[in-house]
Design a protein around this motif. Sequence first.
Motif, PDB file in Angstrom:
ATOM      1  N   GLN A  14      13.024 -18.016 -28.638  1.00  0.00           N
ATOM      2  CA  GLN A  14      13.717 -18.452 -30.022  1.00  0.00           C
ATOM      3  C   GLN A  14      15.012 -20.136 -30.111  1.00  0.00           C
ATOM      4  OE1 GLN A  14      12.181 -16.504 -32.625  1.00  0.00           O
ATOM      5  NE2 GLN A  14      14.090 -17.018 -33.565  1.00  0.00           N
ATOM      6  N   GLU A  15      14.841 -20.418 -30.961  1.00  0.00           N
ATOM      7  CA  GLU A  15      15.315 -21.406 -31.152  1.00  0.00           C
ATOM      8  C   GLU A  15      17.237 -21.492 -30.525  1.00  0.00           C
ATOM      9  OE1 GLU A  15      16.350 -23.807 -34.293  1.00  0.00           O
ATOM     10  OE2 GLU A  15      17.883 -25.306 -33.868  1.00  0.00           O
ATOM     11  N   GLY A  16      17.524 -22.091 -29.009  1.00  0.00           N
ATOM     12  CA  GLY A  16      18.284 -21.893 -28.011  1.00  0.00           C
ATOM     13  C   GLY A  16      18.502 -21.169 -26.716  1.00  0.00           C
ATOM     14  N   ASP A  17      17.333 -20.618 -27.271  1.00  0.00           N
ATOM     15  CA  ASP A  17      16.945 -20.003 -25.719  1.00  0.00           C
ATOM     16  C   ASP A  17      16.707 -21.106 -24.457  1.00  0.00           C
ATOM     17  OD1 ASP A  17      15.162 -17.177 -27.172  1.00  0.00           O
ATOM     18  OD2 ASP A  17      16.813 -17.494 -26.950  1.00  0.00           O
ATOM     19  N   SER A  18      16.845 -20.713 -23.747  1.00  0.00           N
ATOM     20  CA  SER A  18      16.240 -21.492 -22.153  1.00  0.00           C
ATOM     21  C   SER A  18      15.209 -20.186 -21.361  1.00  0.00           C
ATOM     22  CB  SER A  18      17.166 -21.231 -21.165  1.00  0.00           C
ATOM     23  OG  SER A  18      18.462 -21.705 -21.550  1.00  0.00           O
ATOM     24  N   THR A  19      14.547 -21.027 -21.287  1.00  0.00           N
ATOM     25  CA  THR A  19      13.046 -20.885 -20.803  1.00  0.00           C
ATOM     26  C   THR A  19      12.069 -21.652 -19.493  1.00  0.00           C
ATOM     27  OG1 THR A  19      10.903 -19.829 -21.532  1.00  0.00           O
ATOM     28  CG2 THR A  19      11.535 -22.794 -22.180  1.00  0.00           C
ATOM     29  N   ASN A  20      11.744 -21.417 -18.465  1.00  0.00           N
ATOM     30  CA  ASN A  20      10.843 -21.589 -17.828  1.00  0.00           C
ATOM     31  C   ASN A  20       9.327 -20.978 -17.227  1.00  0.00           C
ATOM     32  OD1 ASN A  20      10.768 -19.479 -15.240  1.00  0.00           O
ATOM     33  ND2 ASN A  20      13.006 -19.433 -15.622  1.00  0.00           N
ATOM     34  N   PHE A  21       8.777 -22.495 -16.610  1.00  0.00           N
ATOM     35  CA  PHE A  21       7.450 -21.493 -16.661  1.00  0.00           C
ATOM     36  C   PHE A  21       6.771 -22.503 -15.086  1.00  0.00           C
ATOM     37  CE2 PHE A  21       7.882 -23.388 -20.871  1.00  0.00           C
ATOM     38  CZ  PHE A  21       7.890 -24.455 -20.677  1.00  0.00           C
ATOM     39  N   THR A  22       5.940 -22.083 -14.242  1.00  0.00           N
ATOM     40  CA  THR A  22       5.740 -21.900 -12.776  1.00  0.00           C
ATOM     41  C   THR A  22       4.344 -22.502 -12.727  1.00  0.00           C
ATOM     42  OG1 THR A  22       6.621 -19.808 -12.164  1.00  0.00           O
ATOM     43  CG2 THR A  22       5.538 -21.018 -11.165  1.00  0.00           C
ATOM     44  N   LYS A  58      15.260 -34.875 -13.136  1.00  0.00           N
ATOM     45  CA  LYS A  58      16.509 -33.970 -14.534  1.00  0.00           C
ATOM     46  C   LYS A  58      16.114 -34.758 -16.015  1.00  0.00           C
ATOM     47  CE  LYS A  58      20.079 -31.743 -16.978  1.00  0.00           C
ATOM     48  NZ  LYS A  58      21.459 -31.325 -16.451  1.00  0.00           N
ATOM     49  N   LYS A  59      16.163 -34.371 -17.442  1.00  0.00           N
ATOM     50  CA  LYS A  59      14.948 -35.157 -18.165  1.00  0.00           C
ATOM     51  C   LYS A  59      15.414 -34.827 -19.127  1.00  0.00           C
ATOM     52  CE  LYS A  59      11.406 -37.885 -19.563  1.00  0.00           C
ATOM     53  NZ  LYS A  59      10.224 -38.660 -19.819  1.00  0.00           N
ATOM     54  N   GLY A  60      16.823 -34.884 -20.090  1.00  0.00           N
ATOM     55  CA  GLY A  60      18.213 -34.425 -20.890  1.00  0.00           C
ATOM     56  C   GLY A  60      17.725 -32.896 -20.102  1.00  0.00           C
ATOM     57  N   ARG A  61      17.198 -32.071 -20.965  1.00  0.00           N
ATOM     58  CA  ARG A  61      17.408 -30.712 -20.924  1.00  0.00           C
ATOM     59  C   ARG A  61      16.403 -30.050 -20.587  1.00  0.00           C
ATOM     60  NH1 ARG A  61      15.770 -28.462 -25.356  1.00  0.00           N
ATOM     61  NH2 ARG A  61      15.452 -30.380 -26.274  1.00  0.00           N
ATOM     62  N   ILE A  62      15.499 -30.985 -20.102  1.00  0.00           N
ATOM     63  CA  ILE A  62      14.521 -30.622 -18.796  1.00  0.00           C
ATOM     64  C   ILE A  62      14.597 -30.632 -17.842  1.00  0.00           C
ATOM     65  CG2 ILE A  62      12.149 -30.654 -18.952  1.00  0.00           C
ATOM     66  CD1 ILE A  62      11.516 -31.298 -21.768  1.00  0.00           C
ATOM     67  N   SER A  63      14.298 -30.280 -16.784  1.00  0.00           N
ATOM     68  CA  SER A  63      14.372 -30.037 -15.394  1.00  0.00           C
ATOM     69  C   SER A  63      13.229 -29.491 -14.217  1.00  0.00           C
ATOM     70  CB  SER A  63      15.897 -30.043 -14.920  1.00  0.00           C
ATOM     71  OG  SER A  63      15.828 -28.000 -14.650  1.00  0.00           O
ATOM     72  N   ALA A  64      13.302 -30.229 -13.311  1.00  0.00           N
ATOM     73  CA  ALA A  64      12.104 -29.331 -12.445  1.00  0.00           C
ATOM     74  C   ALA A  64      12.554 -28.835 -10.872  1.00  0.00           C
ATOM     75  CB  ALA A  64      10.897 -30.576 -12.911  1.00  0.00           C
ATOM     76  N   LEU A  75       9.653 -25.339 -13.970  1.00  0.00           N
ATOM     77  CA  LEU A  75       9.631 -26.910 -15.226  1.00  0.00           C
ATOM     78  C   LEU A  75      10.754 -25.349 -15.812  1.00  0.00           C
ATOM     79  CD1 LEU A  75       9.911 -29.348 -16.615  1.00  0.00           C
ATOM     80  CD2 LEU A  75       8.406 -28.226 -18.140  1.00  0.00           C
ATOM     81  N   TYR A  76      11.997 -25.927 -16.173  1.00  0.00           N
ATOM     82  CA  TYR A  76      13.063 -25.182 -16.948  1.00  0.00           C
ATOM     83  C   TYR A  76      13.708 -26.220 -18.233  1.00  0.00           C
ATOM     84  CZ  TYR A  76      14.578 -22.948 -12.373  1.00  0.00           C
ATOM     85  OH  TYR A  76      13.951 -22.393 -10.685  1.00  0.00           O
ATOM     86  N   ILE A  77      13.679 -25.254 -19.099  1.00  0.00           N
ATOM     87  CA  ILE A  77      13.992 -26.062 -20.603  1.00  0.00           C
ATOM     88  C   ILE A  77      15.190 -25.078 -21.394  1.00  0.00           C
ATOM     89  CG2 ILE A  77      13.601 -27.070 -23.007  1.00  0.00           C
ATOM     90  CD1 ILE A  77      10.827 -26.853 -22.634  1.00  0.00           C
ATOM     91  N   LYS A  78      16.564 -25.854 -20.993  1.00  0.00           N
ATOM     92  CA  LYS A  78      18.065 -25.130 -21.569  1.00  0.00           C
ATOM     93  C   LYS A  78      17.308 -25.302 -22.808  1.00  0.00           C
ATOM     94  CE  LYS A  78      22.555 -25.338 -20.079  1.00  0.00           C
ATOM     95  NZ  LYS A  78      24.060 -26.404 -19.252  1.00  0.00           N
ATOM     96  N   GLY A  79      17.995 -24.270 -23.581  1.00  0.00           N
ATOM     97  CA  GLY A  79      19.156 -24.613 -25.366  1.00  0.00           C
ATOM     98  C   GLY A  79      17.265 -25.134 -25.668  1.00  0.00           C
ATOM     99  N   SER A  80      16.555 -24.364 -26.114  1.00  0.00           N
ATOM    100  CA  SER A  80      15.191 -24.872 -26.450  1.00  0.00           C
ATOM    101  C   SER A  80      15.284 -25.066 -28.252  1.00  0.00           C
ATOM    102  CB  SER A  80      13.845 -24.327 -26.414  1.00  0.00           C
ATOM    103  OG  SER A  80      13.546 -23.694 -24.933  1.00  0.00           O
ATOM    104  N   GLN A  81      14.548 -25.581 -28.029  1.00  0.00           N
ATOM    105  CA  GLN A  81      14.056 -26.408 -29.519  1.00  0.00           C
ATOM    106  C   GLN A  81      12.932 -26.919 -30.136  1.00  0.00           C
ATOM    107  OE1 GLN A  81      17.191 -27.199 -31.651  1.00  0.00           O
ATOM    108  NE2 GLN A  81      18.614 -27.026 -29.708  1.00  0.00           N
ATOM    109  N   PRO A  82      13.342 -26.310 -31.209  1.00  0.00           N
ATOM    110  CA  PRO A  82      11.320 -26.245 -32.087  1.00  0.00           C
ATOM    111  C   PRO A  82      10.809 -27.649 -31.702  1.00  0.00           C
ATOM    112  CG  PRO A  82      13.340 -25.227 -34.017  1.00  0.00           C
ATOM    113  CD  PRO A  82      14.010 -26.040 -32.661  1.00  0.00           C
ATOM    114  N   GLU A  83      11.230 -28.977 -31.575  1.00  0.00           N
ATOM    115  CA  GLU A  83      10.927 -29.723 -31.416  1.00  0.00           C
ATOM    116  C   GLU A  83      10.231 -30.053 -29.482  1.00  0.00           C
ATOM    117  OE1 GLU A  83      13.878 -30.129 -32.415  1.00  0.00           O
ATOM    118  OE2 GLU A  83      15.356 -31.367 -31.106  1.00  0.00           O
TER     119      GLU A  83
END
Lengths: 115, 110
Positions: A14-22, A58-64, A75-83
């Motif tokens: 959902q929009e606003g969630d933080s997420t990460n992948f491996t 880190k690049k904006g809301r994305i970090s690794a 790879l982490y995305i903080k506060g996910s947005q639809p884009e």
Amino acid sequence: ILNVEQSPQSLHVQEGDSTNFTCSFPSSNFYALHWYRWETAKSPEALFVMTLNGDEKKKGRISATLNTKEGYSYLYIKGSQPEDSATYLCAFFNAGGTSYGKLTFGQGTILTVHP
Amino acid sequence: DGGITQSPKYLFRKEGQNVTLSCEQNLNHDAMYWYRQDPGQGLRLIYYSQIVNDFQKGDIAEGYSVSREKKESFPLTVTSAQKNPTAFYLCASSRRADYTFGSGTRLTVV
């Protein structure tokens, strides 16, 4: 053929969630680990090129982060947005052997961010 | 602007026909690559070239051929020997570990 694995294969948040992948990769002959963001019908866009064990970028809301000794990157995305919805690819750049100088890709993580 | 141009974006081919996909770059990169993507799989390397007039097979070269007569151009021919040619094809070029990608060609065999 080198084995580069990404998990999960797909992710819905959902929009606003933080997420990460491996991304896991061979721990030998390491040269670099690349992360790309790939939207449908566009060229893959380079996010990070990571070369040193312990690297954090880190690049904006994305970090690794990178662990070359155990062969994984997050790879982490903080506060996910639809884009942010896209396929996220990691690729291992090999320093030796028959795969020297070539990128070996994981299968990608497809992220969908719901408004 | 420097970049990679792939054409066409969509291509339809009759079974048994050869077809050539174009890839042109103006980045002055020495190395060029062709990848294939199938649903649920990562990009798999078909062929690559690190210098003009030289190219090497990648992991899935069977049924494909390439040429590298000019630094700027690396066309890929999908031959009738390729058993499952329907896929998305992506071209790339690089200088060391710095890669640039085209936007791809979707080939459909009908």
